[in-house]
Design a protein around this motif. Structure first.
Motif, PDB file in Angstrom:
ATOM      1  N   ARG A   1      -5.575  10.229   5.824  1.00 48.26           N
ATOM      2  CA  ARG A   1      -5.123   9.322   6.881  1.00 48.26           C
ATOM      3  C   ARG A   1      -6.178   8.277   7.222  1.00 48.26           C
ATOM      4  NH1 ARG A   1      -1.093  11.054  10.220  1.00 48.26           N
ATOM      5  NH2 ARG A   1      -2.283  10.464  12.046  1.00 48.26           N
TER       6      ARG A   1
ATOM      7  N   ASN B   1      -5.792   4.903   4.803  1.00 43.91           N
ATOM      8  CA  ASN B   1      -4.976   3.769   5.229  1.00 43.91           C
ATOM      9  C   ASN B   1      -5.150   3.469   6.728  1.00 43.91           C
ATOM     10  OD1 ASN B   1      -3.520   5.810   6.358  1.00 43.91           O
ATOM     11  ND2 ASN B   1      -1.601   5.358   5.293  1.00 43.91           N
ATOM     12  N   PHE B   2      -6.190   4.035   7.311  1.00 46.54           N
ATOM     13  CA  PHE B   2      -6.554   3.743   8.702  1.00 46.54           C
ATOM     14  C   PHE B   2      -5.497   4.160   9.711  1.00 46.54           C
ATOM     15  CE2 PHE B   2     -10.644   1.486   8.874  1.00 46.54           C
ATOM     16  CZ  PHE B   2     -10.907   1.420   7.516  1.00 46.54           C
ATOM     17  N   LEU B   3      -4.695   5.183   9.355  1.00 47.44           N
ATOM     18  CA  LEU B   3      -3.868   5.788  10.401  1.00 47.44           C
ATOM     19  C   LEU B   3      -4.798   6.500  11.380  1.00 47.44           C
ATOM     20  CD1 LEU B   3      -0.687   7.327   8.741  1.00 47.44           C
ATOM     21  CD2 LEU B   3      -0.899   5.267  10.117  1.00 47.44           C
TER      22      LEU B   3
ATOM     23  N   ARG C   1      -2.073  -1.796   3.579  1.00 45.35           N
ATOM     24  CA  ARG C   1      -1.161  -0.654   3.783  1.00 45.35           C
ATOM     25  C   ARG C   1       0.128  -0.807   2.987  1.00 45.35           C
ATOM     26  NH1 ARG C   1      -1.793  -0.241  10.273  1.00 45.35           N
ATOM     27  NH2 ARG C   1      -3.489   1.273  10.368  1.00 45.35           N
ATOM     28  N   THR C   2       0.581  -2.058   2.797  1.00 44.36           N
ATOM     29  CA  THR C   2       1.820  -2.208   2.032  1.00 44.36           C
ATOM     30  C   THR C   2       1.615  -1.831   0.571  1.00 44.36           C
ATOM     31  OG1 THR C   2       1.381  -4.524   1.522  1.00 44.36           O
ATOM     32  CG2 THR C   2       2.656  -4.089   3.505  1.00 44.36           C
TER      33      THR C   2
ATOM     34  N   ALA D   1       1.429   3.472  -0.303  1.00 41.99           N
ATOM     35  CA  ALA D   1       2.604   4.064   0.328  1.00 41.99           C
ATOM     36  C   ALA D   1       2.317   5.509   0.674  1.00 41.99           C
ATOM     37  CB  ALA D   1       3.787   3.974  -0.610  1.00 41.99           C
ATOM     38  N   MET D   2       2.712   5.912   1.856  1.00 41.33           N
ATOM     39  CA  MET D   2       2.401   7.269   2.289  1.00 41.33           C
ATOM     40  C   MET D   2       3.666   8.117   2.354  1.00 41.33           C
ATOM     41  SD  MET D   2      -0.287   8.269   5.093  1.00 41.33           S
ATOM     42  CE  MET D   2      -0.964   9.891   5.214  1.00 41.33           C
TER      43      MET D   2
ATOM     44  N   PHE E   1       4.799  11.671   4.066  1.00 38.42           N
ATOM     45  CA  PHE E   1       4.292  12.549   5.117  1.00 38.42           C
ATOM     46  C   PHE E   1       4.809  13.979   4.965  1.00 38.42           C
ATOM     47  CE2 PHE E   1       4.418   8.281   6.825  1.00 38.42           C
ATOM     48  CZ  PHE E   1       3.252   8.169   7.553  1.00 38.42           C
TER      49      PHE E   1
ATOM     50  N   ASN F   1       9.254  11.869   8.138  1.00 41.56           N
ATOM     51  CA  ASN F   1       9.201  10.673   8.986  1.00 41.56           C
ATOM     52  C   ASN F   1      10.114   9.553   8.527  1.00 41.56           C
ATOM     53  OD1 ASN F   1       7.359  11.987  10.509  1.00 41.56           O
ATOM     54  ND2 ASN F   1       5.586  10.818   9.862  1.00 41.56           N
ATOM     55  N   LEU F   2      11.272   9.908   8.010  1.00 41.48           N
ATOM     56  CA  LEU F   2      12.276   8.865   7.785  1.00 41.48           C
ATOM     57  C   LEU F   2      12.736   8.396   9.162  1.00 41.48           C
ATOM     58  CD1 LEU F   2      14.387  10.465   4.926  1.00 41.48           C
ATOM     59  CD2 LEU F   2      12.992   8.416   4.745  1.00 41.48           C
TER      60      LEU F   2
ATOM     61  N   ARG G   1      11.472   5.741  -0.430  1.00 43.04           N
ATOM     62  CA  ARG G   1      11.017   4.690   0.487  1.00 43.04           C
ATOM     63  C   ARG G   1       9.618   4.221   0.088  1.00 43.04           C
ATOM     64  NH1 ARG G   1      10.139   5.906   6.853  1.00 43.04           N
ATOM     65  NH2 ARG G   1       8.710   7.460   6.025  1.00 43.04           N
ATOM     66  N   ALA G   2       8.770   5.174  -0.294  1.00 40.83           N
ATOM     67  CA  ALA G   2       7.410   4.800  -0.692  1.00 40.83           C
ATOM     68  C   ALA G   2       7.432   3.989  -1.984  1.00 40.83           C
ATOM     69  CB  ALA G   2       6.555   6.058  -0.858  1.00 40.83           C
TER      70      ALA G   2
END
Lengths: 250, 265
Positions: free
Chosen positions: B63, B66-68, B101-102, B105-106, B108, B112-113, B174-175
């Motif tokens: 995390r 990607n700087f979450l 970040r784009t 792709a993460m 989870f 987290n949809l 999605r990723a």
């Protein structure tokens, strides 16, 4: 139709409530229209304050948070009637002072704008808390996913947080809307001709208090019933994608 | 520190570009230091599995990339571009970190949809609104991706009506929809019922086979051994041991790793 009214002894009332003079029906409907205009304006203004205020309370700096805390506390502590008097007279006074300081004369302030401003400030304080609670109820993962994919903050708010919080916010906002419609009656005290004041004038001119206040009550009830239907649809839309508890229990 | 990698005979010079370079990463939550100086390199096409016990800092490390989570200190370089940071470690340039970040792709642990959008809307959300791909194009691509993860018949379904395995496969689609340079998997199968783990691992295995660069935090040791070409074992915020899977799993050097492997297998 007339026979039925006659036998029920309501012919006199029907005449008083008729839309064309000497009936007062048109006045009541005009009052209702004004009430609804103010209520929707105030609700919208309050929603705007609520959205920014909720974000400010959740993510703002300490100074902003303190200011918002004072706003929500004070507004929710003081009776609405008192607030309306204060905000109405303070607001008009400030505008007039500003206008005379700039060399203009006294300004005529539109009753509708004043009503929206006064009730909007009151609604805003409650909206902040409703929306803050709703934003907090959004699972953090929803917002985290948006961040992880590079969504800018405003887009995240618009595309993820607001739609996701709608289902939590709708019941509270429906309450606020109904309160707004009824709070317009308090504006009668500053002489604004909304439904309640129109009703009182009609009633005292004709001495038919019971008829007119019953009719006004009926109109308020109609507003509530229609609002209920509208908010029901909004809630259904906001809850799309969530399994219904009722169906699950079968 | 004994690492299995140092025992390796030098392979041919590796000319692949560096996808991720993490250097001396520290992260504290209050007085608790979770990461105590972690460095990691992944080249294009690498599949790096990150293993370790609970609380070892493996998810936090992912995390931070990607700087979450905001790293307390350390350098993070993605595709040769260093993330600019303020003195407190937070990203200095919001647009830069959003752009980076784009490309990362993460996926989870909890999928987290976005629950208020259908599966198809979930897949096209980022391409259409962040990457500004024409909607029709994004939809066509999303359908291909959903077919690929076996959800072609579920495009109009809301996530709540899908099983955990289906949701996670949707999240992988999605990723993939952003055509990422690196995929970050944060324990993608830990929240799944045992019988659903396989379907998600199959999808990830396919991605590894086609040469996707991946960082994979996982508890599935067998799977890590099978798909990863580099395994990192974290213990209490430090890299205890790393190297090719055959070495790390077949011939662990450190006592802690030996213990860890015997406790999970």
């Amino acid at each position: 139709m007339e026979l039925i009214l006659e036998t029920l002894g309501l012919a006199e009332s029907a005449k008083l409530l008729s839309l064309s003079p000497p009936g007062w029906g048109a006045n009541l409907l005009r009052g209702l229209a004004n009430s609804l205009k103010i209520a929707s304006g105030a609700f919208g203004f309050g929603l705007l304050i609520g959205l920014f205020g909720a974000y400010g309370k959740l993510y703002g700096g300490p100074v902003l948070r303190d200011l918002l805390a004072i706003y929500t506390t004070v507004i929710r502590a003081v009776p609405e009637l008192v607030l309306i008097l204060i905000l109405y007279y303070v607001g008009t006074d400030l505008i007039n002072q500003a206008s005379s300081a700039m060399g203009y004369g006294r300004v005529e302030i539109s009753g509708i704008v004043a009503g929206i401003w006064v009730l909007g400030i009151v609604q805003g304080a409650y909206s902040i808390e409703v929306l803050r609670g709703a934003i907090l109820a959004v699972p953090p993962g929803q917002i985290e996913a948006a961040r992880a994919f590079g969504m800018p903050p405003l887009m995240t708010m618009w595309r993820v947080t607001i739609p996701a919080m709608m289902s939590f916010a709708t019941p509270g906002l429906a309450n606020l809307w109904l309160i707004a419609t009824k709070d317009t009656a308090l504006l009668a005290i500053v002489g604004f001709s909304e439904l309640t004041l129109e009703t009182r004038q009609a009633a005292s001119s004709t001495r038919a208090y019971f008829t007119f206040f019953l009719a006004a009550g009926g109109l308020y009830l109609m507003v509530t019933l229609c609002s209920g239907a509208v908010f029901g649809r909004i809630e259904k839309w906001a809850r799309r994608g969530q399994p219904s508890l009722r169906e699950d229990r079968g | 520190m004994p690492t299995a990698a140092s025992a390796d005979p030098l392979p041919e010079p590796d000319t692949r570009a560096e996808a991720i370079h993490v250097e001396d990463l520290h992260k504290s939550f209050g007085s608790l230091e979770v990461l105590k100086g972690v460095s990691l390199k992944a080249k294009k096409g690498d599949v790096v599995a990150i293993i370790g016990g609970s609380g070892s800092g493996k998810s936090t490390m992912l995390r931070c990339i990607n700087f979450l989570e905001t790293p307390s200190s350390g350098r993070i370089v993605i595709d040769g571009e260093e993330v600019k940071v303020n003195a407190d470690g937070s990203p200095a340039d919001r647009r830069q970190i959003e752009r980076i970040r784009t490309r990362l792709a993460m996926v989870f642990q909890q999928f987290n949809l976005w629950t208020h959008r259908t599966l198809l809307e979930n897949i096209i959300e980022v391409p259409v609104y962040v990457l500004k791909v024409p909607r029709a194009e994004a939809i066509a691509q999303a359908k291909v991706l959903l077919d690929r993860v076996g959800l072609g018949d579920k495009i109009e379904t809301f996530p709540a009506f899908l099983s955990g395995g289906q949701q996670q496969r949707g999240a992988i689609a999605r990723a993939l929809a952003v055509d990422p340079n690196v995929m970050l998997f944060d324990e993608p199968t830990s929240a799944l019922d045992p019988e659903l783990v396989g379907e998600v691992l199959t999808v990830i295995r396919d991605l590894a086979a086609e040469g996707r660069t991946m960082l994979l935090v996982t508890h599935e040791m067998k799977f890590a051994r099978e798909v990863a070409n580099h395994v990192v074992y974290l213990f209490e915020g430090r890299i205890e041991e790393q190297g090719p899977p055959a070495e790390v799993f077949g011939n662990p050097q450190s006592q802690r790793l030996k213990q860890f492997l015997s406790s999970v297998s």
